[in-house]
Scaffold this motif. Structure first.
Motif, PDB file in Angstrom:
ATOM      1  N   ASN A   1       3.533  10.539  -6.326  1.00 47.80           N
ATOM      2  CA  ASN A   1       4.669  10.778  -7.212  1.00 47.80           C
ATOM      3  C   ASN A   1       5.930  11.132  -6.421  1.00 47.80           C
ATOM      4  O   ASN A   1       6.632  12.114  -6.727  1.00 47.80           O
ATOM      5  N   LEU A   2       6.217  10.321  -5.403  1.00 42.56           N
ATOM      6  CA  LEU A   2       7.414  10.534  -4.591  1.00 42.56           C
ATOM      7  C   LEU A   2       8.618   9.919  -5.292  1.00 42.56           C
ATOM      8  O   LEU A   2       8.542   8.794  -5.785  1.00 42.56           O
TER       9      LEU A   2
ATOM     10  N   LYS B   1       0.835  -1.210   0.000  1.00 42.24           N
ATOM     11  CA  LYS B   1       0.000   0.000   0.000  1.00 42.24           C
ATOM     12  C   LYS B   1       0.864   1.252   0.000  1.00 42.24           C
ATOM     13  O   LYS B   1       0.536   2.247  -0.658  1.00 42.24           O
ATOM     14  N   SER B   2       1.969   1.206   0.714  1.00 41.44           N
ATOM     15  CA  SER B   2       2.842   2.384   0.752  1.00 41.44           C
ATOM     16  C   SER B   2       3.491   2.624  -0.606  1.00 41.44           C
ATOM     17  O   SER B   2       3.700   3.781  -1.012  1.00 41.44           O
ATOM     18  N   PHE B   3       3.811   1.556  -1.351  1.00 43.43           N
ATOM     19  CA  PHE B   3       4.359   1.743  -2.700  1.00 43.43           C
ATOM     20  C   PHE B   3       3.283   2.272  -3.658  1.00 43.43           C
ATOM     21  O   PHE B   3       3.600   3.014  -4.604  1.00 43.43           O
ATOM     22  N   ILE B   4       2.023   1.907  -3.423  1.00 38.69           N
ATOM     23  CA  ILE B   4       0.924   2.520  -4.176  1.00 38.69           C
ATOM     24  C   ILE B   4       0.881   4.014  -3.867  1.00 38.69           C
ATOM     25  O   ILE B   4       0.738   4.852  -4.764  1.00 38.69           O
ATOM     26  N   ALA B   5       1.025   4.364  -2.578  1.00 39.19           N
ATOM     27  CA  ALA B   5       1.042   5.769  -2.173  1.00 39.19           C
ATOM     28  C   ALA B   5       2.211   6.507  -2.828  1.00 39.19           C
ATOM     29  O   ALA B   5       2.082   7.667  -3.227  1.00 39.19           O
TER      30      ALA B   5
ATOM     31  N   PHE C   1       3.752  -0.207 -10.501  1.00 41.52           N
ATOM     32  CA  PHE C   1       3.000   0.414  -9.406  1.00 41.52           C
ATOM     33  C   PHE C   1       2.295   1.669  -9.919  1.00 41.52           C
ATOM     34  O   PHE C   1       1.163   1.968  -9.518  1.00 41.52           O
ATOM     35  N   GLY C   2       2.957   2.397 -10.824  1.00 40.53           N
ATOM     36  CA  GLY C   2       2.306   3.546 -11.440  1.00 40.53           C
ATOM     37  C   GLY C   2       1.200   3.135 -12.388  1.00 40.53           C
ATOM     38  O   GLY C   2       0.129   3.753 -12.420  1.00 40.53           O
ATOM     39  N   VAL C   3       1.439   2.072 -13.166  1.00 38.99           N
ATOM     40  CA  VAL C   3       0.449   1.605 -14.139  1.00 38.99           C
ATOM     41  C   VAL C   3      -0.826   1.131 -13.450  1.00 38.99           C
ATOM     42  O   VAL C   3      -1.938   1.477 -13.865  1.00 38.99           O
ATOM     43  N   ILE C   4      -0.688   0.350 -12.363  1.00 38.31           N
ATOM     44  CA  ILE C   4      -1.895  -0.158 -11.694  1.00 38.31           C
ATOM     45  C   ILE C   4      -2.649   0.965 -10.979  1.00 38.31           C
ATOM     46  O   ILE C   4      -3.886   0.945 -10.910  1.00 38.31           O
TER      47      ILE C   4
END
Length: 365
Positions: free
Chosen positions: A76-77, A67-71, A350-353
């Motif tokens: 856009n960190l 979830k944190s990688f989704i965040a 992670f960006g694509v999903i």
């Protein structure tokens, strides 16, 4: 999309208010987007292989880390360090990820080890495939737009083995004499791909970091060291299929593998491609799948063929792929800090999903 609209109504009328009561604060626009993405992707069902098998030290909760990688992509960190610092400084986001206190947040090295495991297991690709198949199983995509984009790497390009310079025999002009046999020209990679399986075609595509050249939208050549992301995008700017290759791979060499993957996930009517994909084999392969190929003509040495008015209108939908690549820049496609094709693809996925989930909701909101 009845099920999607029902999910959105549930999130808007029940989940957002419940979370705001729990957190004691109103959710920001980015937090709402993060919650929407996590709910649609149903991340928990993909975490079985990453759970503790009761051997060695138990790993930190992988679901919270995912979830944190989704965040990281939604906000856009640029780096994992920035992600850890941001989660620590934002109590609401920390709790949305699944950590009640700052002390529960793992170290940066733990995040990196988890990321390596996700990259090796192709977690992002599996989540994306599952999401597309679930929401397109009984739907038809009108136009599938195919294109590629440069992904700059932060590593050295591989050294390619030098080819031995062998002088080709001088070709005789005119028709061959009676009984004379001339060597047949070598088949191109696209001609070979037509007769191979998806697995063979994907395995044959080089994925190491190297140098690539591509013409931008203004017609100027751009050269970069890194990779190339190939993508099929459907109506509504939804990414359907993604492939990562070396930067030097020609666009048309990824067309047939992309078509093979997309045909397993969705049913579409038109395949839209620019002049880089203008080959007889790609057109015939698309027709064999029951699609209508609309490919910009590559005049080569002749005169460019103009499309019929109805085809020109449909071909204008090809800008879908360009918009998807542009939107991906807001989800981290320009902030690749990892090295190696698997990790680079994991970062991009992670960006694509995240973008996929957001665009699916935009189609029903």
């Amino acid at each position: 999309m009845v099920e999607l609209s029902g999910l959105w109504n549930s999130i808007q009328s029940w989940l957002f208010p419940a979370l705001e009561d729990e957190l004691g604060d109103q959710l920001s626009e980015k937090q709402q987007e993060f919650v929407k993405v996590c709910e649609l992707l149903d991340l928990e069902k993909h975490m079985t292989s990453y759970k503790w098998n009761y051997e060695g030290r138990p790993p930190k909760d992988r679901l919270a880390i995912v979830k944190s990688f989704i965040a990281k992509s939604v906000y856009n960190l640029p780096t994992t360090k920035a992600l850890v610092e941001y989660v620590k400084s934002s109590p609401s986001l920390r709790r949305l990820c699944g950590w009640e206190s700052v002390g529960e947040i793992p170290s940066e090295s733990t995040f990196s080890r988890a990321f390596s495991a996700f990259a090796e297991g192709e977690l992002g690709q599996n989540i994306h495939k599952s999401t597309i198949e679930e929401h397109y199983q009984d739907k038809v995509v009108g136009h599938l737009s195919r294109d590629s984009s440069a992904i700059k790497g932060r590593e050295k390009a591989i050294k390619k083995p030098q080819k031995e310079s062998v002088k080709a025999p001088k070709r005789k002009r005119g028709r061959p004499k009676k009984g004379e046999e001339r060597p047949k020209p070598e088949q191109t990679k696209v001609q070979i791909q037509v007769h191979r399986s998806l697995e063979e075609n994907v395995t044959d595509l080089p994925i190491d970091c190297d140098w690539g050249t591509k013409r931008n939208s203004k017609g100027k050549k751009e050269t970069w060291c890194g990779y190339k992301l190939h993508l099929d995008a459907g109506d509504g700017d939804v990414p359907i299929t993604c492939l990562l290759t070396s930067a030097s791979v020609y666009d048309n060499q990824a067309a047939i593998p992309l078509a093979q993957i997309s045909s397993e996930r969705v049913t579409n009517l038109y395949d839209l491609m620019d002049a880089a994909y203008d080959t007889k084999e790609i057109k015939e392969f698309a027709r064999g799948l029951g699609h209508v190929p609309l490919i910009d003509d590559n005049p080569r040495r002749g005169k460019k063929l103009e499309k019929a008015p109805a085809e020109r209108i449909r071909y204008n939908e090809r800008s879908t792929a360009e918009r998807v690549f542009s939107n991906l820049e807001n989800y981290g496609s320009k902030t690749v800090r990892v090295q190696g094709p698997k990790k680079v693809m994991c970062h991009l996925m992670f960006g694509v999903i995240s973008l996929t989930a957001n665009q699916l909701f935009n189609m029903v909101i």
